[in-house]
Design a protein around this motif. Sequence first.
Motif, mmCIF file in Angstrom:
data_model
loop_
_atom_site.group_PDB
_atom_site.id
_atom_site.type_symbol
_atom_site.label_atom_id
_atom_site.label_comp_id
_atom_site.label_asym_id
_atom_site.label_seq_id
_atom_site.Cartn_x
_atom_site.Cartn_y
_atom_site.Cartn_z
ATOM 1 N N ILE A 51 0.853 -1.175 0.000
ATOM 2 C CA ILE A 51 0.000 0.000 0.000
ATOM 3 C C ILE A 51 0.895 1.233 0.000
ATOM 4 O O ILE A 51 1.728 1.415 0.876
ATOM 5 C CB ILE A 51 -0.935 0.024 1.231
ATOM 6 N N GLN A 52 0.725 2.078 -1.016
ATOM 7 C CA GLN A 52 1.556 3.274 -1.152
ATOM 8 C C GLN A 52 0.779 4.493 -0.681
ATOM 9 O O GLN A 52 -0.395 4.629 -0.990
ATOM 10 C CB GLN A 52 1.975 3.453 -2.610
ATOM 11 N N GLY A 53 1.458 5.365 0.030
ATOM 12 C CA GLY A 53 0.806 6.584 0.498
ATOM 13 C C GLY A 53 1.755 7.754 0.478
ATOM 14 O O GLY A 53 2.972 7.590 0.437
ATOM 15 N N ASP A 54 1.158 8.938 0.501
ATOM 16 C CA ASP A 54 1.950 10.169 0.580
ATOM 17 C C ASP A 54 2.230 10.531 2.029
ATOM 18 O O ASP A 54 3.261 11.119 2.344
ATOM 19 C CB ASP A 54 1.183 11.315 -0.093
ATOM 20 N N VAL A 55 1.284 10.195 2.901
ATOM 21 C CA VAL A 55 1.410 10.464 4.330
ATOM 22 C C VAL A 55 1.131 9.160 5.070
ATOM 23 O O VAL A 55 0.148 8.472 4.770
ATOM 24 C CB VAL A 55 0.417 11.557 4.792
ATOM 25 N N VAL A 56 1.988 8.822 6.012
ATOM 26 C CA VAL A 56 1.869 7.567 6.742
ATOM 27 C C VAL A 56 1.594 7.851 8.207
ATOM 28 O O VAL A 56 2.182 8.762 8.800
ATOM 29 C CB VAL A 56 3.174 6.751 6.605
ATOM 30 N N MET A 57 0.702 7.047 8.790
ATOM 31 C CA MET A 57 0.498 7.026 10.232
ATOM 32 C C MET A 57 1.272 5.806 10.730
ATOM 33 O O MET A 57 0.819 4.677 10.563
ATOM 34 C CB MET A 57 -0.990 6.912 10.562
ATOM 35 N N PRO A 58 2.484 6.019 11.256
ATOM 36 C CA PRO A 58 3.343 4.879 11.613
ATOM 37 C C PRO A 58 2.875 4.172 12.884
ATOM 38 O O PRO A 58 1.923 4.603 13.542
ATOM 39 C CB PRO A 58 4.713 5.532 11.809
ATOM 40 N N THR A 59 3.580 3.116 13.237
ATOM 41 C CA THR A 59 3.221 2.354 14.429
ATOM 42 C C THR A 59 3.428 3.180 15.694
ATOM 43 O O THR A 59 4.272 4.069 15.747
ATOM 44 C CB THR A 59 4.058 1.063 14.540
ATOM 45 N N LYS A 60 2.618 2.878 16.667
ATOM 46 C CA LYS A 60 2.679 3.438 18.028
ATOM 47 C C LYS A 60 2.307 4.912 18.136
ATOM 48 O O LYS A 60 2.564 5.538 19.153
ATOM 49 C CB LYS A 60 4.049 3.184 18.651
ATOM 50 N N VAL A 61 1.690 5.492 17.112
ATOM 51 C CA VAL A 61 1.285 6.892 17.231
ATOM 52 C C VAL A 61 -0.032 7.039 17.984
ATOM 53 O O VAL A 61 -0.465 8.157 18.258
ATOM 54 C CB VAL A 61 1.205 7.606 15.855
ATOM 55 N N VAL A 86 -3.806 13.447 -2.135
ATOM 56 C CA VAL A 86 -2.961 12.970 -1.042
ATOM 57 C C VAL A 86 -3.579 11.667 -0.554
ATOM 58 O O VAL A 86 -4.794 11.581 -0.363
ATOM 59 C CB VAL A 86 -2.877 13.984 0.117
ATOM 60 N N THR A 87 -2.724 10.659 -0.370
ATOM 61 C CA THR A 87 -3.177 9.385 0.178
ATOM 62 C C THR A 87 -2.519 9.178 1.534
ATOM 63 O O THR A 87 -1.302 9.241 1.657
ATOM 64 C CB THR A 87 -2.815 8.211 -0.755
ATOM 65 N N THR A 122 -7.746 8.533 0.337
ATOM 66 C CA THR A 122 -7.220 9.452 -0.669
ATOM 67 C C THR A 122 -8.205 10.598 -0.859
ATOM 68 O O THR A 122 -9.415 10.373 -0.946
ATOM 69 C CB THR A 122 -7.001 8.726 -2.011
ATOM 70 N N LEU A 123 -7.658 11.801 -0.945
ATOM 71 C CA LEU A 123 -8.473 12.998 -1.126
ATOM 72 C C LEU A 123 -7.811 13.890 -2.165
ATOM 73 O O LEU A 123 -6.602 14.124 -2.117
ATOM 74 C CB LEU A 123 -8.608 13.755 0.207
ATOM 75 N N PRO A 139 -5.988 13.132 19.894
ATOM 76 C CA PRO A 139 -5.924 14.584 19.679
ATOM 77 C C PRO A 139 -4.531 15.159 19.487
ATOM 78 O O PRO A 139 -4.386 16.259 18.963
ATOM 79 C CB PRO A 139 -6.583 15.164 20.925
ATOM 80 N N TRP A 140 -3.499 14.447 19.864
ATOM 81 C CA TRP A 140 -2.125 14.944 19.682
ATOM 82 C C TRP A 140 -1.648 14.777 18.237
ATOM 83 O O TRP A 140 -0.653 15.350 17.854
ATOM 84 C CB TRP A 140 -1.167 14.221 20.631
ATOM 85 N N MET A 141 -2.375 14.022 17.440
ATOM 86 C CA MET A 141 -1.988 13.796 16.046
ATOM 87 C C MET A 141 -2.536 14.917 15.181
ATOM 88 O O MET A 141 -3.747 15.072 15.051
ATOM 89 C CB MET A 141 -2.525 12.445 15.546
ATOM 90 N N GLU A 142 -1.638 15.715 14.587
ATOM 91 C CA GLU A 142 -2.034 16.826 13.721
ATOM 92 C C GLU A 142 -1.148 16.870 12.485
ATOM 93 O O GLU A 142 0.027 16.499 12.543
ATOM 94 C CB GLU A 142 -1.914 18.148 14.461
ATOM 95 N N GLY A 143 -1.725 17.325 11.388
ATOM 96 C CA GLY A 143 -0.967 17.474 10.145
ATOM 97 C C GLY A 143 -1.523 18.624 9.316
ATOM 98 O O GLY A 143 -2.507 19.268 9.705
ATOM 99 N N GLN A 144 -0.900 18.845 8.176
ATOM 100 C CA GLN A 144 -1.292 19.987 7.342
ATOM 101 C C GLN A 144 -1.008 19.681 5.879
ATOM 102 O O GLN A 144 0.053 19.145 5.550
ATOM 103 C CB GLN A 144 -0.530 21.230 7.804
ATOM 104 N N VAL A 145 -1.963 20.044 5.018
ATOM 105 C CA VAL A 145 -1.770 19.973 3.566
ATOM 106 C C VAL A 145 -1.768 21.401 3.051
ATOM 107 O O VAL A 145 -2.702 22.164 3.310
ATOM 108 C CB VAL A 145 -2.898 19.166 2.882
ATOM 109 N N ILE A 146 -0.705 21.758 2.338
ATOM 110 C CA ILE A 146 -0.618 23.080 1.709
ATOM 111 C C ILE A 146 -0.813 22.873 0.214
ATOM 112 O O ILE A 146 -0.065 22.126 -0.420
ATOM 113 C CB ILE A 146 0.747 23.756 1.982
#
Length: 148
Positions: A51-61, A86-87, A122-123, A139-146
């Motif tokens: 599975i290929q992605g642009d943004v990954v949610m890794p283990t233990k987050v 973005v996937t 994917t969006l 709630p500590w997980m945050e990101g941004q798409v520009i």
Amino acid sequence: MKKITTLYIIGIITIVALVVAFSTDVDPQPEPVPESTADSVPEIFQSESEIQGDVVMPTKVSRPGCEKEDKCYIPSIITISVGESVTWVNEDSAFHSVTSGFYDAPIDLFDSGYLDPFEAYTLTFDESGTFDYFCTLHPWMEGQVIVE
């Protein structure tokens, strides 16, 4: 005499059967496997690593602390052009989401819903701007798409 003949025949049949069963003169040939590509294999049968992605949610987050090293979403900030997609891929063993806004101020622009482990979302972004997102479960997980 009938008993001896019957036992003699059963013995010969048993010996022949054992010789045939344990014969190693012929190497079995493996069955041919049809060639396939990732495109021809349904997604449900692809391995998790494909599975290929642009943004990954890794283990233990799903545990607090990833925000200290800015590794809850990798990368946490991604820049794309208008019309690009973005996937996000959940590589964690916990459920996660990609939801627009911030935990205390969600915005109703996009929401992946809960992503199972190794599920992707994917969006496509059709307008320029800065789009903040977070995980509704962590709630500590945050990101941004520009989008430029």
